[in-house]
Design an enzyme around this catalytic site. Structure first.
Site, short mmCIF file in Angstrom:
data_model
loop_
_atom_site.label_atom_id
_atom_site.label_comp_id
_atom_site.label_asym_id
_atom_site.label_seq_id
_atom_site.Cartn_x
_atom_site.Cartn_y
_atom_site.Cartn_z
N ASN A 157 0.81 -1.22 0.00
CA ASN A 157 0.00 0.00 0.00
C ASN A 157 0.85 1.28 0.00
O ASN A 157 0.47 2.26 -0.63
CB ASN A 157 -0.99 -0.01 1.17
CG ASN A 157 -0.32 0.03 2.52
OD1 ASN A 157 0.72 -0.60 2.71
ND2 ASN A 157 -0.88 0.74 3.45
N GLU A 254 4.43 -4.62 12.27
CA GLU A 254 3.54 -3.47 12.02
C GLU A 254 2.36 -4.01 11.24
O GLU A 254 2.46 -4.27 10.04
CB GLU A 254 4.29 -2.42 11.18
CG GLU A 254 5.44 -1.75 11.90
CD GLU A 254 4.96 -0.78 12.97
OE1 GLU A 254 3.83 -0.29 12.87
OE2 GLU A 254 5.71 -0.56 13.92
N CYS A 288 -2.99 1.77 6.67
CA CYS A 288 -3.22 1.10 7.95
C CYS A 288 -3.76 2.06 8.99
O CYS A 288 -4.30 1.63 10.01
CB CYS A 288 -1.93 0.44 8.44
SG CYS A 288 -0.56 1.60 8.51
P1 NAD Z 1 0.43 -9.22 3.52
O1 NAD Z 1 0.49 -9.65 4.94
O2 NAD Z 1 -0.37 -10.01 2.57
O3 NAD Z 1 1.90 -9.18 2.87
C1 NAD Z 1 2.93 -8.41 3.42
C2 NAD Z 1 4.27 -8.97 2.97
O4 NAD Z 1 4.46 -10.26 3.56
C3 NAD Z 1 4.40 -9.18 1.46
O5 NAD Z 1 5.69 -8.78 1.07
C4 NAD Z 1 4.21 -10.67 1.31
O6 NAD Z 1 4.82 -11.21 0.17
C5 NAD Z 1 4.89 -11.17 2.57
N1 NAD Z 1 4.49 -12.51 3.00
C6 NAD Z 1 3.35 -13.19 2.73
N2 NAD Z 1 3.36 -14.39 3.33
C7 NAD Z 1 4.53 -14.50 3.99
C8 NAD Z 1 5.13 -15.49 4.81
N3 NAD Z 1 4.51 -16.63 5.08
N4 NAD Z 1 6.35 -15.25 5.34
C9 NAD Z 1 6.97 -14.07 5.13
N5 NAD Z 1 6.47 -13.09 4.34
C10 NAD Z 1 5.26 -13.29 3.79
O7 NAD Z 1 -0.02 -7.70 3.58
P2 NAD Z 1 -0.39 -6.74 2.38
O8 NAD Z 1 -1.69 -7.17 1.79
O9 NAD Z 1 0.79 -6.56 1.48
O10 NAD Z 1 -0.59 -5.35 3.16
C11 NAD Z 1 -1.80 -4.98 3.72
C12 NAD Z 1 -1.78 -5.11 5.23
O11 NAD Z 1 -0.66 -4.43 5.76
C13 NAD Z 1 -2.98 -4.47 5.89
O12 NAD Z 1 -3.48 -5.32 6.88
C14 NAD Z 1 -2.43 -3.21 6.51
O13 NAD Z 1 -3.14 -2.72 7.62
C15 NAD Z 1 -1.06 -3.64 6.87
N6 NAD Z 1 -0.18 -2.49 7.00
C16 NAD Z 1 0.28 -2.15 8.22
C17 NAD Z 1 1.08 -1.03 8.37
C18 NAD Z 1 1.64 -0.60 9.71
O14 NAD Z 1 2.54 0.21 9.72
N7 NAD Z 1 1.14 -1.11 10.83
C19 NAD Z 1 1.39 -0.26 7.26
C20 NAD Z 1 0.88 -0.63 6.03
C21 NAD Z 1 0.11 -1.75 5.90
#
Ligand code: NAD
Length: 523
Positions: A157, A254, A288
């Site tokens: 995002n 996060e 987020c």
């Molecule tokens: P996601 O959890 O699907 O993926 C995040 C990352 O994790 C990607 O790079 C993905 O390839 C990787 N990943 C997936 N499975 C994995 C595994 N088993 N082991 C290690 N890595 C793995 O999240 P998304 O859809 O990319 O992002 C959206 C989410 O992120 C929302 O829930 C949002 O709230 C959250 N977010 C949080 C913050 C924060 O600062 N707290 C900021 C932005 C987004």
């Protein structure tokens, strides 16, 4: 709004991991469906080799004075800013956000982080003296030692700032970084790496990017980095935490958010409405810390809702590359559009009213305001991560606080009131990592202040002194002060006589008598 009804993009990370290894990731523009480019997926062996070479590069980097490290990181900042338009265009094409958002929410905060670190990292990481109580005959200080190789796994995002912000903090602290960006937005981080490599004085292996789906993320953790910083969804965060737990790798998580906005009875209608519209629909609500639920006091609810609906009708939505006069663009990830539609269907079925929006054209989802919501509806309890603002009327601010706290998430929260003191009091009662009074989002851009969540929104903090120090392990160095004797009184041999003396000392120091109190005050 462009006609992009046929646009779909990407397989989810889950699909890709299950179906095996695809050798390339194709990146598409969500607004148009155009293929923007491809990156090769890193193999398990490549990920291991990258971590090993990063480890070698880190040893030399950690020997540099912090001031020298941050001077070099400023060169990276300058190169990013000099090539800012190139980055903005790629970001907006790959991620679907407006060019304003790419500049102000991605490039700008990365530059700000580098600047903050250049001014403050050396001081924050300088050895800290520990004032000892009983053991005044010794001196103690804390040394902040870089952890080694930090693995950063980031979402789609805000692909640029959520990858490079943490990267800069980790590097300033003396670590190497291996970054695994989201498979949904790989190109912009490939660009960042290209800029890094082209900048003088930045060791190539110190910052490396591996590309791939979830499997590559787990390969990276399996390669035993010294710390993991994961930003993403709660479900993935739990898997990451479990992997780190098995390997005893420290991790910062996060995760998701469900930011409540409490509109008090004295809230300024115009500012609050504008705050809700910006906080709810910036980046199509895929933030987020987006405003994900509004608790409006009955005194202001109806006027606020009408004003929000009115402001939404003025929003201009379209392909970010066709105009700079746009407020909202496309959603990034097709799976997320499905989530948004499910929330709307659930809310409608349970009696809520869609006041505006609720429709899509391809990846363009109309900003949606839903009235008459309550906590039986997923739209008020689960993360939306899309352009929906649900409204709930409350009878009192206490009721609003109770609802705000009735969540498994706790990242950001917002309070709008004309009374700043009341704003502070409410902020202190809301369970969240950050609470902002009379504004939205601003706290994330403040590199000086820690950011992170409570409950399932995460563990640990990024930004600020806490965030910077988290990239180090804290070593306590303890040195004698006045020279030494043959042995300490607490060493061997243990004797009956010594025991009696210690017994008296413990009573005198910690017992209920007045001597204990006087000594306690002295120490
Ligand atoms: P996601 O959890 O699907 O993926 C995040 C990352 O994790 C990607 O790079 C993905 O390839 C990787 N990943 C997936 N499975 C994995 C595994 N088993 N082991 C290690 N890595 C793995 O999240 P998304 O859809 O990319 O992002 C959206 C989410 O992120 C929302 O829930 C949002 O709230 C959250 N977010 C949080 C913050 C924060 O600062 N707290 C900021 C932005 C987004």
């Amino acid at each position: 709004m462009p006609d992009a009804t046929q646009v779909t993009r990407f397989t989810s990370s889950a699909e890709a991991t299950v179906s095996g290894v695809s050798s390339q990731i194709e990146s598409r523009n969500p607004a148009t469906g155009e293929v923007l480019g491809r990156v090769p997926v890193s193999s398990t062996e490549e990920v291991r080799a990258v971590v090993a070479s990063a480890r070698r590069a880190q040893e030399a980097w950690a020997l540099l004075p912090i001031e020298e490290r941050t001077v070099r990181l400023l060169r990276f900042r300058n190169a990013i800013v000099d090539r800012g338009e190139e980055i903005v265009e790629l970001l907006s094409q790959e991620n679907g956000k407006t060019r304003h958002e790419s500049l102000l929410f991605e490039v700008f905060p990365v530059a700000e982080v580098a600047t903050y670190l250049s001014k403050h990292a050396a001081e924050i990481l300088s050895p800290q003296r520990v004032t000892l109580g009983l053991a005044k005959y010794r001196t103690a200080y804390l040394q902040y030692v870089p952890r080694g190789v930090v693995a950063i796994i980031s979402p789609w995002n805000f692909p640029f700032v959520l990858s490079l912000g943490d990267t800069l903090f980790a590097l300033a602290a003396g670590n190497a970084v291996v970054l695994k960006p989201s498979e949904v937005t790989p190109l912009v981080l490939a660009k960042a790496k290209e800029i890094w490599d082209a900048t003088a004085g930045l060791p190539r292996d110190l910052f490396q990017v591996v590309q791939g789906y979830g499997k590559t993320g787990s390969d990276l953790i399996d390669a035993q980095p010294d710390m993991v910083v994961f930003t993403g969804g709660v479900a993935t965060g739990k898997r990451v935490a479990a992997m780190c737990g098995e390997r005893l790798i420290p991790c910062t998580l996060e995760l998701g958010g469900k930011a409540p906005l409490i509109a008090c009875e004295d809230a300024d209608i115009e500012r609050t409405a504008r705050g809700i519209v910006f906080g709810g629909f910036a980046n199509s609500g895929q933030i987020c810390i987006s405003v994900e639920r509004v608790y409006a006091h009955a005194q202001v609810h109806d006027r606020l809702l009408e004003r929000v609906v009115g402001l939404v009708s003025e929003l201009r939505q379209g392909d970010p590359m066709t105009s700079l006069d746009l407020d909202v663009s496309a959603m990034t990830f097709d799976k997320q559009v499905d989530v948004v539609e499910k929330h709307i269907a659930d809310a409608k079925q349970k009696g809520a009213v869609v006041r505006t929006g609720g429709t899509r054209k391809g990846m363009f989802f109309a900003p949606t305001v839903i009235a008459g919501c309550n906590h039986d509806m997923t739209v008020m309890t689960e993360e939306i991560f899309g352009p929906i603002v649900p409204f709930m009327k409350v009878a009192s601010e206490d009721e609003a606080i109770a609802h705000a706290n009735d969540s498994h998430l706790g990242l950001n929260a917002y309070v709008f009131t004309a009374d700043r003191e009341k704003g502070r009091r409410i902020a202190e009662r809301v369970l969240a990592g950050s609470v902002v009074v009379n504004d939205v989002f601003v706290n994330y851009a403040m590199a000086e202040a820690p950011f992170g969540g409570v409950k399932q929104s995460g563990i640990g903090r990024v930004h600020g002194p806490e965030g910077l120090r988290s990239f180090c392990h804290v070593k306590h160095v303890n040195v004698d002060r006045f020279g030494t004797m043959d042995r300490e009184p607490t060493w061997y041999p243990f004797t009956k006589g010594a025991y009696g003396g210690f017994q008296k000392a413990v009573r005198a120091l910690f017992g209920g008598g007045s001597l204990a109190k006087r000594l306690g005050d002295l120490l």
